[in-house]
Design a protein around this motif. Structure first.
Motif, PDB file in Angstrom:
ATOM      1  N   PHE A 122       3.484 -23.556 -32.590  1.00  0.00           N
ATOM      2  CA  PHE A 122       4.774 -24.227 -32.677  1.00  0.00           C
ATOM      3  C   PHE A 122       5.615 -23.923 -31.445  1.00  0.00           C
ATOM      4  O   PHE A 122       5.414 -22.914 -30.760  1.00  0.00           O
ATOM      5  N   GLN A 123       6.588 -24.810 -31.218  1.00  0.00           N
ATOM      6  CA  GLN A 123       7.546 -24.616 -30.142  1.00  0.00           C
ATOM      7  C   GLN A 123       8.876 -25.230 -30.559  1.00  0.00           C
ATOM      8  O   GLN A 123       8.908 -26.260 -31.249  1.00  0.00           O
ATOM      9  N   GLU A 124       9.971 -24.578 -30.156  1.00  0.00           N
ATOM     10  CA  GLU A 124      11.305 -25.165 -30.331  1.00  0.00           C
ATOM     11  C   GLU A 124      11.940 -25.281 -28.958  1.00  0.00           C
ATOM     12  O   GLU A 124      12.102 -24.290 -28.247  1.00  0.00           O
ATOM     13  N   LYS A 125      12.320 -26.511 -28.592  1.00  0.00           N
ATOM     14  CA  LYS A 125      12.867 -26.758 -27.273  1.00  0.00           C
ATOM     15  C   LYS A 125      13.988 -27.780 -27.400  1.00  0.00           C
ATOM     16  O   LYS A 125      13.789 -28.863 -27.961  1.00  0.00           O
ATOM     17  N   SER A 126      15.158 -27.408 -26.891  1.00  0.00           N
ATOM     18  CA  SER A 126      16.341 -28.285 -26.946  1.00  0.00           C
ATOM     19  C   SER A 126      16.643 -28.726 -28.366  1.00  0.00           C
ATOM     20  O   SER A 126      17.046 -29.877 -28.615  1.00  0.00           O
ATOM     21  N   GLY A 127      16.437 -27.812 -29.331  1.00  0.00           N
ATOM     22  CA  GLY A 127      16.749 -28.113 -30.726  1.00  0.00           C
ATOM     23  C   GLY A 127      15.697 -28.933 -31.441  1.00  0.00           C
ATOM     24  O   GLY A 127      15.881 -29.282 -32.611  1.00  0.00           O
ATOM     25  N   ILE A 128      14.566 -29.255 -30.762  1.00  0.00           N
ATOM     26  CA  ILE A 128      13.496 -30.051 -31.376  1.00  0.00           C
ATOM     27  C   ILE A 128      12.283 -29.157 -31.570  1.00  0.00           C
ATOM     28  O   ILE A 128      11.863 -28.443 -30.643  1.00  0.00           O
ATOM     29  N   ARG A 129      11.716 -29.201 -32.750  1.00  0.00           N
ATOM     30  CA  ARG A 129      10.506 -28.435 -33.025  1.00  0.00           C
ATOM     31  C   ARG A 129       9.291 -29.346 -32.968  1.00  0.00           C
ATOM     32  O   ARG A 129       9.334 -30.495 -33.434  1.00  0.00           O
TER      33      ARG A 129
END
Length: 698
Positions: A469-476
């Motif tokens: 998983f990744q969370e970037k700029s509030g998007i997962r």
């Protein structure tokens, strides 16, 4: 208090101690001539002191003990338990209520002449002392019996007196508590046991949670006694803030004196939030109570169903498996599309891309829209994936592979993954599931990646990701490296008869990436959305500074509005690093609340809603249960009525088995612990030594 002296050895050993003291003292002073020239009595005194000291020290080697015995007299306790629920006085006027409370108090006063009388009232909870108002919304007799057992089981309980109508509508049957109370139980029976004319909405049943746009059923049970050949109108209303909406209405013909029927109505879930529906029956003549002619039911209508797009390179067994797993969760619905199909990403909350971008499919436009619309998404990497295009489409994982060579990979848990929990069956059994097919190559991750599962390749655990998983700029986003999830689903059913393990993997993956981070700096919330009318209402608030650290420096002002729009203002209390406000008990109905505060010159606001459900248990069963009271009392001999409460007092006062109990407290301590004995021995040794020094010896 009495004291007793005991030894760890036979008593005649004391003679040996004395003999030892005399022998050793005689050996020292028998032929001693230096002190005889001074005084003839001096050698005898010194010998006596030495013999007594040696005998005393030897005596303590026998481990003598002192037992302190104290007698405590405990007077018998008589407990009076008074039912304070509404059904106790449902058919009484003010004079009748006053008479009942006066008789209870008089009974207590009479028994206090001889006994230690304790009293409490009960309903939904326990209150010390007798009451003169009967306002409890439920009757829980077993809770009262548990209270007596827990508080008086180890005391001299002489008798338990229970003042009740025998009706219980919460908790278990109190008869099961009889064996846990050793004292005799006396009951004072109130209420009317006759079957009276009454029409009742016996029950209203519906799912407590439904989803917006769904249809759901409401089942209504109607019961009537002694109402033969009469008619009533049954109505179903939707209670809204704007007013009452009639949904269903029909006439019921009551054709017996013991009438019961069930009606079912299908309703549209059209309004999100907590919805109140009310079922009413028109009254008939001669009813003993009309307060049970209606009943409310509260339904939570959720507008939280997410629509998931399953976008696939081509038909594949994984697509069907994923669709069936996701569709079994009422929070989600799925649509399957292929690159050539028409679809609008604005209609979806999440996208799963299977083997896309593919070797023969260009979905660049779709990938751009996913980023622009900030949609949570999952890539499933398989044999048809264009690895180069995949590496360019996301920055979570980079695969160095020719995209042609494949290998089998099994799942292995990352023990350092803390983003969500996995059940024990999942953790223990997933490793035995069939392998997935993944591209052969080298894998690298970005620094903020969180791998849930690793690849186990030919029984060798690697740090290559299987699900990450990744969370970037509030998007997962997530990547599942490997196709063949359909085999997991079949294997799960073959081994366990269900799809729970594979469903947990998929659903938790979807749930995690769809959860949106709450970036609000001021959050106001009630403890829950639906309260019962006998529950205190608590509202909490959290305020965050620019570093998203909790703070409660400024004041928070709370406004509460009832269903009539009347406003109640509060200033919230600071508790630790947040705010709280207990507004107490409120009448049934729908409420909304709002809060505001100012922190560092910035105004913050939030609001919410809750509903309070009326408790009607005390209105639905008004026939007294004296059979329960008889069973508790062990027979009718110990069943009394308010009119002959004096006879009960006399019977208890004359009962010979209710009498004081003597308890003995025994404290045993070694005699050597008594310090004054040590000082006596020290004094004798000192006197002997002083006399010897004074008269010229060592």
């Amino acid at each position: 208090m009495t004291q007793q002296f005991t030894l760890q050895y036979p008593a005649w050993f004391i003679l040996l101690c004395l003999l030892l003291g005399i022998m050793l003292s005689g050996m020292l002073y028998y032929k001693e001539q230096r002190f005889r020239s001074e005084h003839s009595w001096l050698p005898w005194l010194l010998a006596f002191l030495r013999a007594l000291t040696i005998a005393g020290i030897a005596f303590f080697l026998l481990e003598p003990l002192i037992r302190n015995v104290k007698d405590n007299i405990q007077e018998p306790i008589v407990v009076i338990a008074q039912d304070a629920s509404e059904s106790m006085v449902s058919d009484m006027d003010e004079e009748g209520v006053a008479s009942l409370t006066a008789k209870a108090q008089a009974l207590k006063d009479q028994l206090e002449i001889k006994y230690d009388v304790r009293s409490f009232s009960f309903g939904s909870d326990i209150q010390e002392g007798l009451v003169d108002s009967f306002t409890q919304k439920v009757s829980n007799l077993s809770n009262a019996m548990d209270y007596v057992e827990q508080n008086y089981a180890d005391q001299n309980l002489g008798a338990l007196i229970l003042i009740s109508d025998g009706i219980y509508n919460e908790g278990r049957n109190p008869v099961y508590n009889i064996d846990h109370i050793s004292a005799p139980i006396y009951t004072i029976a109130t209420g009317d046991t006759s079957i009276r004319t009454d029409l009742t909405v016996k029950g209203v049943f519906a799912n407590s949670i439904v989803y917006l746009g769904d249809k759901f059923s409401i089942q209504v049970d109607v019961q009537a006694f002694n109402c033969n050949n009469q008619n009533t109108r049954l109505r179903l209303y939707h209670e809204k803030e704007s007013g009452r909406e009639l949904l269903e209405e029909e006439t019921l013909r009551i054709d017996s004196d013991n009438f019961f029927t069930t009606k079912e109505y299908v309703v549209d879930a059209s309004t999100p939030g907590t919805n109140r529906y009310r079922v009413t029956l028109s009254p008939i003549s001669g009813e003993v109570s009309r307060s049970n002619n209606y009943k409310d039911v509260y339904i939570q209508v959720l507008d939280a169903r997410q629509k998931i797009l399953l976008l696939a390179q081509s038909p594949h067994p994984d697509i069907s498996a994923l669709s069936q797993i996701i569709s079994n969760n009422k929070n989600y619905e799925t649509e399957i599309k292929f690159p050539g199909d028409a679809y609008n990403l604005a209609d979806y909350d999440q996208v799963i891309l299977h083997n896309l971008p593919g070797k023969n499919s260009d979905v660049t436009g779709t990938l751009v829209q996913i980023k622009e619309k900030k949609l949570p998404h999952i890539f499933i990497v398989g044999s048809q994936m264009n690895i180069g295009a995949f590496n360019e489409a996301q920055d979570l994982i980079t695969i160095n592979s020719n995209g042609i060579t494949l290998e089998e990979v099994n799942p292995a848990f990352n023990n350092n993954f803390k983003n969500f929990n996995s059940s024990e069956p999942l953790r223990s059994k997933l490793a035995s599931f069939p392998p997935l097919i993944a591209p052969f190559g080298e894998y690298s991750l970005v620094s903020n990646a969180a791998s849930y599962l690793y690849q186990n390749i030919r029984s060798v655990e690697t740090d290559y990701p299987l699900i990450t998983f990744q969370e970037k700029s509030g998007i997962r986003s997530a990547v599942i490296v490997g196709e063949g999830l359909w085999k997991w689903r079949l294997f799960d059913f073959l081994q366990h008869g269900n799809y729970e393990i594979v469903s947990e993997v998929i659903n938790k993956t979807i749930q995690y990436i769809s959860t949106k981070k709450d970036n609000r700096k001021f959050i106001l919330s009630a403890a829950k959305n639906l309260f019962k009318e006998n529950e205190s209402i608590t509202i909490n608030a959290q305020l965050y500074n620019d570093n998203y650290e909790l703070t409660n420096e400024p004041e928070v002002f709370l406004s509460l509005y009832d269903q009539n729009g009347e406003e109640f203002k509060y200033t919230m209390s600071r508790t630790n690093d947040y705010y709280t406000m207990n507004v107490g008990l409120l009448p049934p109905g729908s409420y909304r609340f709002s809060g505001r505060t100012n922190h560092n010159g910035q105004e913050h606001n939030d609001n919410g809603r809750f509903s309070i459900q009326e408790i009607q248990l005390e209105s639905f069963d008004l026939q007294a249960r004296h059979d329960v009271l008889t069973a508790l009392a062990g027979g009718s001999d110990q069943l009394y009525y308010p009119e002959n409460a004096d006879a009960l007092a006399s019977a208890i006062l004359e009962k010979e088995t209710i009498k004081p109990v003597i308890y003995q407290n025994v404290k045993t301590q070694p005699l050597i612990d008594l310090k004054w004995i040590f000082f006596i021995l020290l004094a004798m040794i000192s006197v002997e030594w002083g006399l010897r020094r004074y008269f010229g010896s060592y």
